[in-house]
Design a protein around this motif. Structure first.
Motif, mmCIF file in Angstrom:
data_model
loop_
_atom_site.group_PDB
_atom_site.id
_atom_site.type_symbol
_atom_site.label_atom_id
_atom_site.label_comp_id
_atom_site.label_asym_id
_atom_site.label_seq_id
_atom_site.Cartn_x
_atom_site.Cartn_y
_atom_site.Cartn_z
ATOM 1 N N ILE A 57 0.844 -1.209 0.000
ATOM 2 C CA ILE A 57 0.000 0.000 0.000
ATOM 3 C C ILE A 57 0.869 1.245 0.000
ATOM 4 C CG2 ILE A 57 -1.602 1.343 1.399
ATOM 5 C CD1 ILE A 57 -2.816 -1.365 2.318
ATOM 6 N N ASP A 58 1.869 1.274 0.899
ATOM 7 C CA ASP A 58 2.742 2.450 0.978
ATOM 8 C C ASP A 58 3.495 2.651 -0.352
ATOM 9 O OD1 ASP A 58 1.907 2.764 3.550
ATOM 10 O OD2 ASP A 58 3.683 1.798 4.457
ATOM 11 N N TRP A 59 3.939 1.573 -0.901
ATOM 12 C CA TRP A 59 4.666 1.621 -2.187
ATOM 13 C C TRP A 59 3.779 2.224 -3.275
ATOM 14 C CZ3 TRP A 59 7.201 -3.407 -4.576
ATOM 15 C CH2 TRP A 59 7.982 -3.042 -5.681
ATOM 16 N N ASN A 60 2.548 1.722 -3.388
ATOM 17 C CA ASN A 60 1.633 2.225 -4.417
ATOM 18 C C ASN A 60 1.253 3.684 -4.183
ATOM 19 O OD1 ASN A 60 1.578 -0.124 -5.875
ATOM 20 N ND2 ASN A 60 -0.185 -0.989 -4.794
ATOM 21 N N ILE A 61 1.122 4.053 -2.892
ATOM 22 C CA ILE A 61 0.804 5.458 -2.605
ATOM 23 C C ILE A 61 1.944 6.358 -3.048
ATOM 24 C CG2 ILE A 61 0.487 7.126 -0.731
ATOM 25 C CD1 ILE A 61 -1.160 4.996 0.731
ATOM 26 N N ARG A 62 3.197 5.941 -2.748
ATOM 27 C CA ARG A 62 4.348 6.746 -3.155
ATOM 28 C C ARG A 62 4.416 6.850 -4.684
ATOM 29 N NH1 ARG A 62 6.875 3.764 0.891
ATOM 30 N NH2 ARG A 62 7.872 2.399 -0.668
ATOM 31 N N GLU A 63 4.199 5.725 -5.349
ATOM 32 C CA GLU A 63 4.231 5.751 -6.822
ATOM 33 C C GLU A 63 3.147 6.661 -7.383
ATOM 34 O OE1 GLU A 63 4.087 1.918 -8.642
ATOM 35 O OE2 GLU A 63 6.279 1.759 -8.644
ATOM 36 N N ALA A 64 1.975 6.612 -6.784
ATOM 37 C CA ALA A 64 0.883 7.463 -7.254
ATOM 38 C C ALA A 64 1.224 8.929 -7.051
ATOM 39 C CB ALA A 64 -0.418 7.103 -6.533
ATOM 40 N N ASN A 65 1.844 9.209 -5.896
ATOM 41 C CA ASN A 65 2.208 10.606 -5.626
ATOM 42 C C ASN A 65 3.262 11.105 -6.611
ATOM 43 O OD1 ASN A 65 0.428 10.727 -3.494
ATOM 44 N ND2 ASN A 65 1.978 10.210 -1.941
ATOM 45 N N ASP A 66 4.117 10.193 -7.083
ATOM 46 C CA ASP A 66 5.186 10.575 -8.016
ATOM 47 C C ASP A 66 4.823 10.293 -9.473
ATOM 48 O OD1 ASP A 66 6.710 11.292 -5.833
ATOM 49 O OD2 ASP A 66 7.673 9.315 -5.683
ATOM 50 N N PHE A 67 3.566 9.941 -9.697
ATOM 51 C CA PHE A 67 3.158 9.521 -11.041
ATOM 52 C C PHE A 67 3.395 10.656 -12.053
ATOM 53 C CE2 PHE A 67 -0.026 8.636 -14.379
ATOM 54 C CZ PHE A 67 0.350 7.343 -14.705
ATOM 55 N N LEU A 68 4.080 10.342 -13.132
ATOM 56 C CA LEU A 68 4.379 11.327 -14.175
ATOM 57 C C LEU A 68 4.223 10.633 -15.527
ATOM 58 C CD1 LEU A 68 5.523 14.212 -14.854
ATOM 59 C CD2 LEU A 68 7.764 13.089 -15.008
ATOM 60 N N VAL A 69 3.370 11.212 -16.371
ATOM 61 C CA VAL A 69 3.156 10.665 -17.709
ATOM 62 C C VAL A 69 4.006 11.454 -18.700
ATOM 63 C CG1 VAL A 69 1.486 10.172 -19.534
ATOM 64 C CG2 VAL A 69 0.807 10.009 -17.140
ATOM 65 N N THR A 70 4.814 10.756 -19.474
ATOM 66 C CA THR A 70 5.617 11.386 -20.533
ATOM 67 C C THR A 70 4.978 11.065 -21.879
ATOM 68 O OG1 THR A 70 7.652 11.200 -19.238
ATOM 69 C CG2 THR A 70 7.881 11.548 -21.620
ATOM 70 N N ILE A 71 4.678 12.134 -22.602
ATOM 71 C CA ILE A 71 4.036 11.989 -23.905
ATOM 72 C C ILE A 71 5.070 12.299 -24.986
ATOM 73 C CG2 ILE A 71 2.182 12.817 -25.409
ATOM 74 C CD1 ILE A 71 0.725 13.707 -22.828
ATOM 75 N N LYS A 82 1.929 15.722 -14.584
ATOM 76 C CA LYS A 82 2.054 15.185 -13.229
ATOM 77 C C LYS A 82 0.714 14.617 -12.780
ATOM 78 C CE LYS A 82 5.645 18.436 -11.730
ATOM 79 N NZ LYS A 82 5.968 19.508 -10.747
ATOM 80 N N GLY A 83 0.813 13.472 -12.081
ATOM 81 C CA GLY A 83 -0.413 12.877 -11.573
ATOM 82 C C GLY A 83 -1.152 13.809 -10.632
ATOM 83 N N SER A 84 -0.370 14.602 -9.870
ATOM 84 C CA SER A 84 -0.999 15.523 -8.919
ATOM 85 C C SER A 84 -1.850 16.577 -9.604
ATOM 86 C CB SER A 84 0.091 16.205 -8.066
ATOM 87 O OG SER A 84 1.006 16.888 -8.906
ATOM 88 N N ASP A 85 -1.563 16.830 -10.929
ATOM 89 C CA ASP A 85 -2.341 17.841 -11.647
ATOM 90 C C ASP A 85 -3.765 17.385 -11.908
ATOM 91 O OD1 ASP A 85 -0.144 19.485 -11.730
ATOM 92 O OD2 ASP A 85 0.508 18.832 -13.730
ATOM 93 N N PHE A 86 -3.976 16.083 -11.896
ATOM 94 C CA PHE A 86 -5.333 15.617 -12.160
ATOM 95 C C PHE A 86 -5.812 14.630 -11.088
ATOM 96 C CE2 PHE A 86 -2.302 13.183 -14.663
ATOM 97 C CZ PHE A 86 -2.626 11.867 -14.422
ATOM 98 N N GLY A 87 -5.254 14.815 -9.834
ATOM 99 C CA GLY A 87 -5.741 14.054 -8.682
ATOM 100 C C GLY A 87 -5.443 12.573 -8.717
ATOM 101 N N TYR A 88 -4.325 12.202 -9.314
ATOM 102 C CA TYR A 88 -3.960 10.789 -9.412
ATOM 103 C C TYR A 88 -3.555 10.295 -8.032
ATOM 104 C CZ TYR A 88 -1.938 6.562 -11.506
ATOM 105 O OH TYR A 88 -1.667 5.257 -11.859
ATOM 106 N N ALA A 89 -4.228 9.263 -7.523
ATOM 107 C CA ALA A 89 -3.934 8.755 -6.167
ATOM 108 C C ALA A 89 -4.232 7.266 -6.094
ATOM 109 C CB ALA A 89 -4.775 9.501 -5.132
ATOM 110 N N TYR A 90 -3.617 6.646 -5.065
ATOM 111 C CA TYR A 90 -3.861 5.223 -4.836
ATOM 112 C C TYR A 90 -4.654 5.073 -3.542
ATOM 113 C CZ TYR A 90 -3.147 0.261 -4.013
ATOM 114 O OH TYR A 90 -3.361 -1.067 -3.790
ATOM 115 N N GLU A 91 -5.745 4.355 -3.615
ATOM 116 C CA GLU A 91 -6.570 4.068 -2.433
ATOM 117 C C GLU A 91 -6.617 2.560 -2.225
ATOM 118 O OE1 GLU A 91 -10.386 5.810 -2.869
ATOM 119 O OE2 GLU A 91 -9.642 7.874 -2.942
#
Length: 483
Positions: A57-71, A82-91
């Motif tokens: 769970i902690d691992w997935n939360i950290r990954e979600a917080n650092d989620f970055l999509v490269t196009i 950045k995932g944070s720009d569109f509320g990307y999170a792990y629950e």
């Protein structure tokens, strides 16, 4: 025996020791795997061996917080969201615990040989609207930084033509980009390459049928050409000439004939080969050489019809050998177009001559137009227009029936004039006709019986005169002057 017993006892203790260690190890791992995943355990492709559900769970939360999509776009350009720009999170979904619960700690040894694989079917959440907005805010959609697609087109060159390739450009299609990025995010992918379907395409490529058809049409036209046979002369309209007569419309695929260079080519032909009104050197029946111009005799290329025929010939794509399309022809080709069969009128000596194939066949005295009042007969080079019996000559103040009429210059022609008391000499100066060539009846009949339509008529004065009559003007007489 004592040694043997001691050895057996030692072996027994060793076995007991080994079993004890193994049992202790087994029990330790039983205890350990009560809260940890087996060896060789994967969750959604990640190795979580010996990890706790909370670790995952902690691992997935950290990954979600650092989620970055490269196009990855065209021209090796990269864009990031950045995932944070569109509320990307792990629950946590509880699956992490259920995966662990499905692993019996007492059966942990089997994990040494059989891997365990699980898939998290939920857990990631994000705001789809914010994701679309984030994609839409990328420089990818900045019109000032994008390259518009351009169609391929055909361009004429000095040596032929070339196909200018299309420009694919970098203008994106928002719906396609958003869909592709959304699919990548929902799959957890951190890298997405934009496909050709994500960009606006040019309508025409180098391989498009319209481009190919245009080049085939040009090739067809250039295969043609015209070889003109004009007397002993040869003129050619070459493929290079044809190339200069082609144009391609703004659409870059429609080839048309440009009328202006065709008209210039026809004008060049006409300037070189038309003999209408040209000055000619002429040897008279008295043996002297005169220079004569004027009249309406000579070769005349029809500019409109020749232009039309050139266009047809080019469009056919076939080589052609032919004469120009003439509006008017002469007896012989070339500058000396009078030939050996002609009528000669020496106004100054009031005598006419008729040559057939270079042999003098007829000649007689005449009475031509009254010169004293500018009504003299037209001078220049003409041709017999027609031959008519029993004509009535009508003017402003006269009407005269004649047996033979052979006009050559407007309404001026040879005819019998039984009313004239005399022929030849200076009679014509003050008592001449209204312009026609008056002849004795027998002379007129003789000429009528031999002469043919189209026969050249060379008419001249040996001394300067001024002609002001309408017939002189209309027939382009050499000595015409405005009254």
């Amino acid at each position: 025996m004592n040694k043997q017993k001691r050895l057996q006892k030692t072996i027994l203790w060793i076995v007991v020791g080994i079993v004890s260690v193994l049992l202790l190890t087994y029990l330790v791992f039983v205890w350990f795997f009560q809260s940890h995943y087996y060896f060789h355990t994967e969750i959604s492709g990640k190795n979580v061996s010996c990890k706790t559900p909370q670790d995952v769970i902690d691992w997935n939360i950290r990954e979600a917080n650092d989620f970055l999509v490269t196009i990855h776009g065209r021209e090796n350009v990269k864009y990031h969201i950045k995932g944070s720009d569109f509320g990307y999170a792990y629950e946590p979904s509880g699956l992490e615990e259920s995966f662990k619960a499905s692993q019996n700690p007492f059966l942990w040894p089997k994990s040494l040989f059989v891997p365990s694989k699980y898939e998290l079917t939920s857990g990631i959440t994000y705001d789809t609207t914010k994701l679309k907005d984030s994609v839409g805010d990328l420089d990818l959609f900045d019109h000032e930084k994008t390259i518009e697609p351009k169609d391929a087109y055909v361009e004429l060159t000095e040596d032929g033509y070339k196909v200018v390739p299309e420009v694919t450009g970098t203008t994106p299609i928002p719906e396609q980009v958003i869909e592709l990025v959304s699919d990548a995010v929902s799959s957890g992918n951190i890298s997405v390459a934009l496909t050709d379907e994500c960009y606006v395409k040019p309508n025409l490529t180098s391989e498009s049928d319209q481009i190919v058809d245009c080049t085939k049409t040009i090739d067809k036209y250039l295969r043609g050409g015209i070889t003109y046979k004009i007397g002993n002369e040869t003129e050619e309209l070459t493929s290079k000439d044809i190339l200069n007569m082609l144009s391609i419309l703004e659409d870059g695929i429609t080839v048309v004939l440009d009328e202006e260079p065709i008209e210039k080519f026809v004008q060049t032909l006409a300037t070189k080969y038309n003999t209408y009104g040209d000055k000619r050197e002429f040897t008279t029946s008295l043996g002297d050489v005169i220079t004569i111009s004027g009249g309406d005799y000579g070769w005349v290329i029809s500019k409109s019809k020749e232009k039309e025929q050139i266009m047809k010939d080019i469009l056919s794509g076939n080589p052609v050998e032919r004469e120009p399309v003439y509006e008017q022809t002469a007896m012989e080709p070339g500058p000396n177009d009078i030939g050996d069969t002609y009528l000669e009128i020496d106004y100054s000596n009031q005598h006419y001559y008729y040559y057939v194939d270079g042999t003098l066949t007829l000649d007689a005295d005449i009475v031509s137009g009254r010169i004293i009042n500018g009504n003299g007969s037209p001078d220049g080079i003409f041709k017999i227009v027609y031959c008519q019996k029993n004509a009535v000559l009508v003017g402003e103040d006269y009407s005269a029936p004649v047996n033979y009429f052979m006009p050559f210059a407007y309404n001026v022609g040879f005819h019998d004039a039984p009313w004239n008391p005399t022929f030849g000499g200076d009679y014509y100066i003050e008592h001449g006709s209204h312009g026609c060539i008056n002849m004795k009846p027998q002379d007129a009949e003789n000429l009528y019986n031999l002469v043919e339509k189209g026969t050249p008529v060379v008419a001249y004065y040996r001394t300067p005169v001024q002609l002001t009559s309408e017939s002189a003007q209309i027939s382009n007489a050499q000595s015409y002057v405005a009254p």
